[in-house]
Design a protein around this motif. Structure first.
Motif, mmCIF file in Angstrom:
data_model
loop_
_atom_site.group_PDB
_atom_site.id
_atom_site.type_symbol
_atom_site.label_atom_id
_atom_site.label_comp_id
_atom_site.label_asym_id
_atom_site.label_seq_id
_atom_site.Cartn_x
_atom_site.Cartn_y
_atom_site.Cartn_z
ATOM 1 N N LEU A 98 38.435 118.387 75.369
ATOM 2 C CA LEU A 98 39.283 118.550 76.552
ATOM 3 C C LEU A 98 38.467 119.053 77.743
ATOM 4 O O LEU A 98 38.676 118.621 78.881
ATOM 5 C CB LEU A 98 40.425 119.523 76.241
ATOM 6 C CG LEU A 98 41.566 118.960 75.401
ATOM 7 C CD1 LEU A 98 42.495 120.088 74.953
ATOM 8 C CD2 LEU A 98 42.351 117.907 76.170
ATOM 9 N N ARG A 99 37.540 119.949 77.472
ATOM 10 C CA ARG A 99 36.667 120.448 78.546
ATOM 11 C C ARG A 99 35.822 119.309 79.121
ATOM 12 O O ARG A 99 35.684 119.179 80.349
ATOM 13 C CB ARG A 99 35.764 121.555 78.026
ATOM 14 C CG ARG A 99 36.462 122.879 77.746
ATOM 15 C CD ARG A 99 35.496 123.885 77.170
ATOM 16 N NE ARG A 99 34.438 124.227 78.129
ATOM 17 C CZ ARG A 99 33.303 124.819 77.782
ATOM 18 N NH1 ARG A 99 33.048 125.098 76.518
ATOM 19 N NH2 ARG A 99 32.407 125.103 78.701
ATOM 20 N N VAL A 100 35.258 118.497 78.231
ATOM 21 C CA VAL A 100 34.454 117.359 78.688
ATOM 22 C C VAL A 100 35.305 116.399 79.497
ATOM 23 O O VAL A 100 34.894 115.943 80.576
ATOM 24 C CB VAL A 100 33.820 116.625 77.475
ATOM 25 C CG1 VAL A 100 33.193 115.305 77.931
ATOM 26 C CG2 VAL A 100 32.776 117.495 76.798
ATOM 27 N N LEU A 101 36.497 116.090 78.992
ATOM 28 C CA LEU A 101 37.382 115.148 79.682
ATOM 29 C C LEU A 101 37.735 115.648 81.080
ATOM 30 O O LEU A 101 37.736 114.870 82.045
ATOM 31 C CB LEU A 101 38.648 114.942 78.861
ATOM 32 C CG LEU A 101 39.693 113.995 79.462
ATOM 33 C CD1 LEU A 101 39.117 112.604 79.669
ATOM 34 C CD2 LEU A 101 40.924 113.928 78.551
ATOM 35 N N ARG A 102 38.014 116.915 81.200
ATOM 36 C CA ARG A 102 38.386 117.469 82.506
ATOM 37 C C ARG A 102 37.215 117.415 83.491
ATOM 38 O O ARG A 102 37.397 117.208 84.686
ATOM 39 C CB ARG A 102 38.894 118.906 82.335
ATOM 40 C CG ARG A 102 40.304 118.937 81.735
ATOM 41 C CD ARG A 102 40.719 120.263 81.189
ATOM 42 N NE ARG A 102 42.065 120.169 80.621
ATOM 43 C CZ ARG A 102 42.538 120.975 79.689
ATOM 44 N NH1 ARG A 102 41.771 121.944 79.201
ATOM 45 N NH2 ARG A 102 43.766 120.819 79.235
ATOM 46 N N LEU A 139 32.018 114.480 87.186
ATOM 47 C CA LEU A 139 30.687 114.860 86.716
ATOM 48 C C LEU A 139 30.106 113.801 85.785
ATOM 49 O O LEU A 139 30.836 113.155 85.031
ATOM 50 C CB LEU A 139 30.735 116.202 85.978
ATOM 51 C CG LEU A 139 30.651 117.486 86.841
ATOM 52 C CD1 LEU A 139 31.868 117.599 87.747
ATOM 53 C CD2 LEU A 139 30.508 118.713 85.947
ATOM 54 N N SER A 140 28.800 113.621 85.819
ATOM 55 C CA SER A 140 28.110 112.713 84.913
ATOM 56 C C SER A 140 27.885 113.419 83.568
ATOM 57 O O SER A 140 28.047 114.639 83.460
ATOM 58 C CB SER A 140 26.763 112.308 85.492
ATOM 59 O OG SER A 140 25.892 113.431 85.559
ATOM 60 N N ASN A 141 27.492 112.655 82.550
ATOM 61 C CA ASN A 141 27.205 113.259 81.249
ATOM 62 C C ASN A 141 26.109 114.320 81.356
ATOM 63 O O ASN A 141 26.175 115.374 80.720
ATOM 64 C CB ASN A 141 26.784 112.188 80.239
ATOM 65 C CG ASN A 141 27.952 111.364 79.746
ATOM 66 O OD1 ASN A 141 29.108 111.711 79.964
ATOM 67 N ND2 ASN A 141 27.660 110.267 79.086
ATOM 68 N N LYS A 142 25.096 114.024 82.151
ATOM 69 C CA LYS A 142 23.984 114.963 82.329
ATOM 70 C C LYS A 142 24.467 116.259 82.965
ATOM 71 O O LYS A 142 24.085 117.362 82.540
ATOM 72 C CB LYS A 142 22.894 114.323 83.189
ATOM 73 C CG LYS A 142 21.634 115.166 83.324
ATOM 74 C CD LYS A 142 20.559 114.402 84.077
ATOM 75 C CE LYS A 142 19.267 115.209 84.165
ATOM 76 N NZ LYS A 142 18.207 114.467 84.888
ATOM 77 N N THR A 202 23.574 119.439 74.680
ATOM 78 C CA THR A 202 22.681 118.313 74.924
ATOM 79 C C THR A 202 23.490 117.130 75.425
ATOM 80 O O THR A 202 24.711 117.026 75.179
ATOM 81 C CB THR A 202 21.942 117.901 73.636
ATOM 82 O OG1 THR A 202 22.893 117.371 72.696
ATOM 83 C CG2 THR A 202 21.211 119.077 73.023
ATOM 84 N N GLU A 203 22.813 116.232 76.113
ATOM 85 C CA GLU A 203 23.497 115.040 76.603
ATOM 86 C C GLU A 203 23.977 114.171 75.441
ATOM 87 O O GLU A 203 25.013 113.511 75.532
ATOM 88 C CB GLU A 203 22.564 114.247 77.524
ATOM 89 C CG GLU A 203 23.283 113.172 78.330
ATOM 90 C CD GLU A 203 22.410 112.559 79.418
ATOM 91 O OE1 GLU A 203 22.824 111.544 79.994
ATOM 92 O OE2 GLU A 203 21.308 113.100 79.670
ATOM 93 N N VAL A 204 23.244 114.188 74.335
ATOM 94 C CA VAL A 204 23.648 113.433 73.138
ATOM 95 C C VAL A 204 24.992 113.950 72.625
ATOM 96 O O VAL A 204 25.882 113.174 72.249
ATOM 97 C CB VAL A 204 22.581 113.539 72.030
ATOM 98 C CG1 VAL A 204 23.107 112.953 70.722
ATOM 99 C CG2 VAL A 204 21.309 112.815 72.446
#
Length: 212
Positions: free
Chosen positions: A157-161, A167-170, A179-181
């Motif tokens: 959920l944090r990533v999705l927001r 924001l980009s993955n990096k 990590t980006e992975v």
């Protein structure tokens, strides 16, 4: 990271009373270099395997096999083996059963109809600590008015927001000190759970459902 002696190997216990299922799925998964498979035909034998001292990352648990007594058995595995991800593995589990299983600590529901290649990725996702449920289950839950965050973990959920914030993955990796992975793995899980084809579609769905 994983429970087996070789940390790069994902150890999977398949508990299913249908030998064809154990043989076919077990052989396919075993052929992958990063998997170790142990098949058993009953719940009682699954308990024996788990108590043997060998660490398992994931248990694929058929809900209709000898020894299974519904949610009580799932809850027992969750409580006795908290480091192992217990997953319902069935072709006929109802939405209500899946929801109740998740409530007692199951790490998801994998239909037996899932394509083999998708099964591998799903097991890897669950082994990493995430929860998986198919998009069809999520759609049904949404239609019945149940509160749903698409079965996503707090990190997903944090990533999705952050994706919704542009924001980009990096950038997300740096912001979350991962990590980006790992972020890419979270994104695969997010898209799978939301039934989205890519991060853009996932963001659109999140904004529409007001979960981001």
């Amino acid at each position: 990271m994983f429970g087996s002696e070789n940390s790069s190997i994902i150890s999977v216990l398949i508990a299913d009373d249908h030998q064809l299922v154990r043989d076919m799925i077990g052989a396919f998964i075993e052929a992958q270099p990063d998997f170790d498979i142990t098949p058993v035909p009953s719940y009682d034998e699954a308990l024996v395997a788990l108590e043997s001292g060998k660490s398992f990352d994931v248990v694929l648990l058929d809900v209709n096999m000898p020894g299974m007594k519904g949610l009580e058995c799932i809850e027992t595995l969750v409580q006795k083996f908290p480091k192992t991800s217990t997953v319902i593995f069935s072709g006929s589990a109802s939405d209500a059963y899946v929801k109740d299983a998740l409530d007692v600590g199951a790490k998801g529901y994998i239909p037996k109809t899932l394509p083999f290649k998708s099964l591998l990725n799903t097991i890897r996702l669950v082994a990493s600590g995430e929860v998986f449920v198919p998009s069809s289950f999520l759609s049904t839950a949404a239609e019945t008015g149940d509160e749903v965050n698409f079965g996503m973990s707090a990190n997903e959920l944090r990533v999705l927001r952050k994706v919704c914030a542009g924001l980009s993955n990096k950038e997300i990796a740096r912001d979350m000190e991962m990590t980006e992975v790992t972020i890419k793995m979270h994104m695969r899980g997010i898209c799978s759970k939301m039934g989205a084809k890519n991060r853009t579609q996932a963001a659109v769905i999140a904004l529409r459902e007001q979960i981001a």
